[in-house]
Motif scaffolding. Structure first.
Motif, PDB file in Angstrom:
ATOM      1  N   ILE A  12       2.151   0.537   6.414  1.00  0.00           N
ATOM      2  CA  ILE A  12       1.192  -0.246   5.630  1.00  0.00           C
ATOM      3  C   ILE A  12       1.847  -0.644   4.305  1.00  0.00           C
ATOM      4  N   PRO A  13       1.995  -1.939   4.048  1.00  0.00           N
ATOM      5  CA  PRO A  13       2.600  -2.356   2.768  1.00  0.00           C
ATOM      6  C   PRO A  13       1.779  -1.866   1.577  1.00  0.00           C
ATOM      7  N   TRP A  14       2.476  -1.698   0.466  1.00  0.00           N
ATOM      8  CA  TRP A  14       1.802  -1.236  -0.735  1.00  0.00           C
ATOM      9  C   TRP A  14       0.798  -2.254  -1.248  1.00  0.00           C
ATOM     10  N   SER A  15      -0.326  -1.758  -1.693  1.00  0.00           N
ATOM     11  CA  SER A  15      -1.289  -2.549  -2.456  1.00  0.00           C
ATOM     12  C   SER A  15      -0.974  -2.381  -3.937  1.00  0.00           C
ATOM     13  N   ASP A  16      -1.763  -3.005  -4.793  1.00  0.00           N
ATOM     14  CA  ASP A  16      -1.577  -2.836  -6.233  1.00  0.00           C
ATOM     15  C   ASP A  16      -1.725  -1.384  -6.646  1.00  0.00           C
TER      16      ASP A  16
END
Length: 305
Positions: A12-16
């Motif tokens: 899962i790509p990083w969120s803010d």
């Protein structure tokens, strides 16, 4: 294969939120003020330092500085030297400053030198590849860049309205590329990143679209008088790229939005020093960067004017 990074969830790509978590894990380890800014008043009198921006994270602490001729001669060619695109790559910053302080004056009647010694000052202080927003400046030299460091440098160079004939961008390849930075990249983007055998020694990354091999050879010849040149790995590559010449590989600078692709200079290269080698030390790495700069300037003056 990279290992799991302590921030985020696999796949899962990083969120803010993850980017903020990463930022809050960073700490100041050295000072830009002491190691860069305090040296600028000691430039030779034919050069000046000028501010071209400031990092929004702290505009007072992180002014962005360039070194330029006091009186540029429009009849002379321009050449660009950049360091500290990745702040953790120390000898690039200190090599650019050493050249400016101790060697550049000898060239001042031959060439207009533009030197950006530390493009990423927050990265320099925290010993990071990325900027404070978890963006790699050296994949971000575009007008719409998310990297403030890259965008500011690009805008400054374009605003000069000159076309350098040579651009040398000073970097390092360190053991932390495998232990920290590539695993972080894999976690941030949720894209598996292969680690590679870290090359023991100095090497160059030419522009694969216009490699100018004789230019690269001249730099290698000069640097090998100072430090050792990296050998290919057991697959015949350096950091996954095939050898063009001893100690030379190629990347498509413009396609990858690299710093060394931000101009249309004829002679382009990226230096890579290995500071973790048992065969070198901090001074030797700086000396290698200076030798590379001098050889690049000398060759471009001989062949490009």
């Amino acid at each position: 294969m990279t290992t799991h990074y302590p921030i985020g969830r696999p796949g899962i790509p990083w969120s803010d939120d993850e980017k903020k978590q990463w930022f809050e894990m960073q700490s100041i380890k050295r000072t830009y003020q002491d190691e860069v800014l305090h040296k600028l008043p000691f430039l030779p009198s034919v050069f000046k330092s000028e501010q071209y921006g400031a990092l929004p994270i702290d505009t007072e602490r992180y002014p962005l500085m360039a070194i330029t001729p006091v009186n540029p001669d429009p009849a002379l060619p321009y050449m660009l030297i950049t360091g500290g695109v990745h702040g953790y790559e120390t000898s690039g910053v200190q090599g650019a400053l050493d050249f400016a302080l101790n060697h550049a004056q000898a060239y001042s009647h031959l060439v207009n030198l533009i030197i950006l010694p530390c493009i990423s000052p927050w990265g320099y202080e925290t010993i990071n590849r990325w900027g404070a927003n978890a963006v790699d400046p050296n994949r971000s030299f575009t007008a719409e860049s998310d990297s403030f460091e890259a965008k500011a440098a690009l805008q400054y160079v374009k605003a000069l309205s000159v076309e350098p004939i040579m651009h040398i961008d000073l970097h390092e390849t360190t053991d932390t590329d495998n232990s920290e930075f590539r695993p972080a990249l894999s976690a941030r983007d949720a894209v598996e990143q292969a680690v590679w055998q870290i090359p023991d020694g100095f090497y160059l990354v030419a522009d694969s679209q216009a490699p100018e091999i004789d230019f690269q050879k001249a730099i290698i010849k000069a640097v090998e008088q100072v430090t050792h040149i990296a050998d290919a790995d057991d697959k015949g590559n350096i950091i996954g790229a095939p050898i063009l010449y001893q100690g030379v590989i190629g990347y498509d600078k413009k396609a990858l939005n690299l710093c060394a692709g931000m101009t249309n200079a004829r002679f382009v290269t990226t230096t890579e020093v290995y500071p973790d080698s048992p065969r070198t030390d901090a001074k030797n790495c700086i000396d290698a960067q200076v030798a590379a700069i001098k050889a690049a300037v000398d060759f471009a003056l001989e062949r490009g004017v």
